[in-house]
Write a protein that holds these residues in place. Structure first.
Motif, short mmCIF file in Angstrom:
data_model
loop_
_atom_site.label_atom_id
_atom_site.label_comp_id
_atom_site.label_asym_id
_atom_site.label_seq_id
_atom_site.Cartn_x
_atom_site.Cartn_y
_atom_site.Cartn_z
N ALA A 171 0.23 5.41 1.05
CA ALA A 171 -0.67 6.40 1.63
C ALA A 171 -0.29 7.79 1.14
O ALA A 171 0.89 8.16 1.16
CB ALA A 171 -0.61 6.35 3.15
N THR A 209 -4.12 4.71 -0.67
CA THR A 209 -5.10 5.23 0.28
C THR A 209 -4.95 6.75 0.40
O THR A 209 -3.85 7.29 0.24
CB THR A 209 -4.94 4.60 1.67
N THR A 267 -11.20 11.83 -2.73
CA THR A 267 -12.24 10.97 -3.29
C THR A 267 -12.85 11.71 -4.48
O THR A 267 -13.90 12.34 -4.39
CB THR A 267 -13.31 10.64 -2.23
N THR A 304 -2.24 -0.79 -3.45
CA THR A 304 -3.44 -0.12 -2.97
C THR A 304 -3.07 1.28 -2.47
O THR A 304 -2.26 1.42 -1.56
CB THR A 304 -4.10 -0.90 -1.82
N LEU A 358 -8.32 2.89 -1.94
CA LEU A 358 -9.16 2.87 -0.75
C LEU A 358 -9.30 4.31 -0.29
O LEU A 358 -8.37 4.89 0.28
CB LEU A 358 -8.52 2.02 0.36
N LEU A 359 -10.45 4.91 -0.58
CA LEU A 359 -10.68 6.32 -0.32
C LEU A 359 -11.85 6.52 0.63
O LEU A 359 -12.83 5.77 0.58
CB LEU A 359 -10.95 7.06 -1.64
N SER A 362 0.83 -1.20 0.00
CA SER A 362 0.00 0.00 0.00
C SER A 362 0.86 1.25 0.00
O SER A 362 2.02 1.23 0.42
CB SER A 362 -0.93 0.02 1.22
#
Length: 223
Positions: free
Chosen positions: A126, A186, A192, A184, A209-210, A124
């Protein structure tokens, strides 16, 4: 243009593959010295390493960095490549003024791209932004930075969000140079956005992933 400011970059950001596996010293040597040649006394990379070492040791201001530099033992200055003077080979630390001047001149975009971690192999990434502590000066607002980090806490890169805009306009530029296939990504509710999702899925072949809040009322109601 610099990925971090409105100034022209002093370095063309190298291909990420060209810096993989290099030590910090080797990466910093790829940065051009922004100082005029006349009057230069301290090696460029040594000044950066002294500043970085001081910050790692807990310094949180230029004054504290200068104090650490002045008190650094000879063996530490030797490891950092500090200037040698006299017949006895005494190492001389850069002054606080020199450290401040060099850091102010160095190209932030080139530095971030050279020292950041690769997202390769990460599960992931971020994305988050915040105001840089201590960067406000008089009427000049604090610098707002947008950064990308791996799930295990390694900083990949960061860029400065231009004044009179926000993080949304910088999201794609931040991640564009990197291979994010299968990773992924985030981010908080600000990101978004339909364009962000299309960029991640179609261009970067990444997952996302939002957070969904009231800034997307239709989607928020459906969920």
């Amino acid at each position: 243009m610099c990925r971090q400011s409105a100034t022209v970059c002093l370095i063309k950001s190298p291909a990420l593959e060209s810096v993989a596996g290099l030590s910090l010293v080797e990466r910093l040597r790829m940065l051009p010295d922004p100082r005029r040649r006349r009057g230069v006394r301290h090696p460029f990379v040594a000044v950066l390493l002294v500043a970085a070492s001081a910050v790692i040791a807990g310094a949180r201001s230029y004054a504290a960095i200068g104090q650490w530099s002045a008190n650094a033992p000879q063996h530490a200055l030797a490891r950092l490549g500090a200037r040698v003077t006299g017949t006895l080979g005494v190492r001389v630390a850069p002054s606080p003024a020199t450290i401040r001047r060099v850091i102010a001149l160095v190209c932030p975009g080139g530095l971030a791209d050279l020292t950041g971690a690769s997202p390769g192999g990460a599960d992931s990434v971020a994305v988050d932004g915040k105001a840089a502590r201590g960067s406000r000066h008089g009427q000049t607002p604090a610098a707002h930075l947008l950064a990308a980090m791996t799930g295990d806490g390694r900083t990949i890169t960061q860029l400065r969000v231009p004044d009179k805009t926000n993080e949304i306009t910088c999201f794609a530029a931040l991640l564009k140079p990197y291979d994010l296939s299968g990773v992924t990504v985030t981010a908080d509710a600000l990101h978004t956005q339909r364009d962000h999702v299309c960029f991640l899925v179609e261009d970067k072949h990444a997952h996302f992933l939002l957070v969904v809040k009231a800034n997307q009322p239709g989607l928020h109601r459906r969920l």
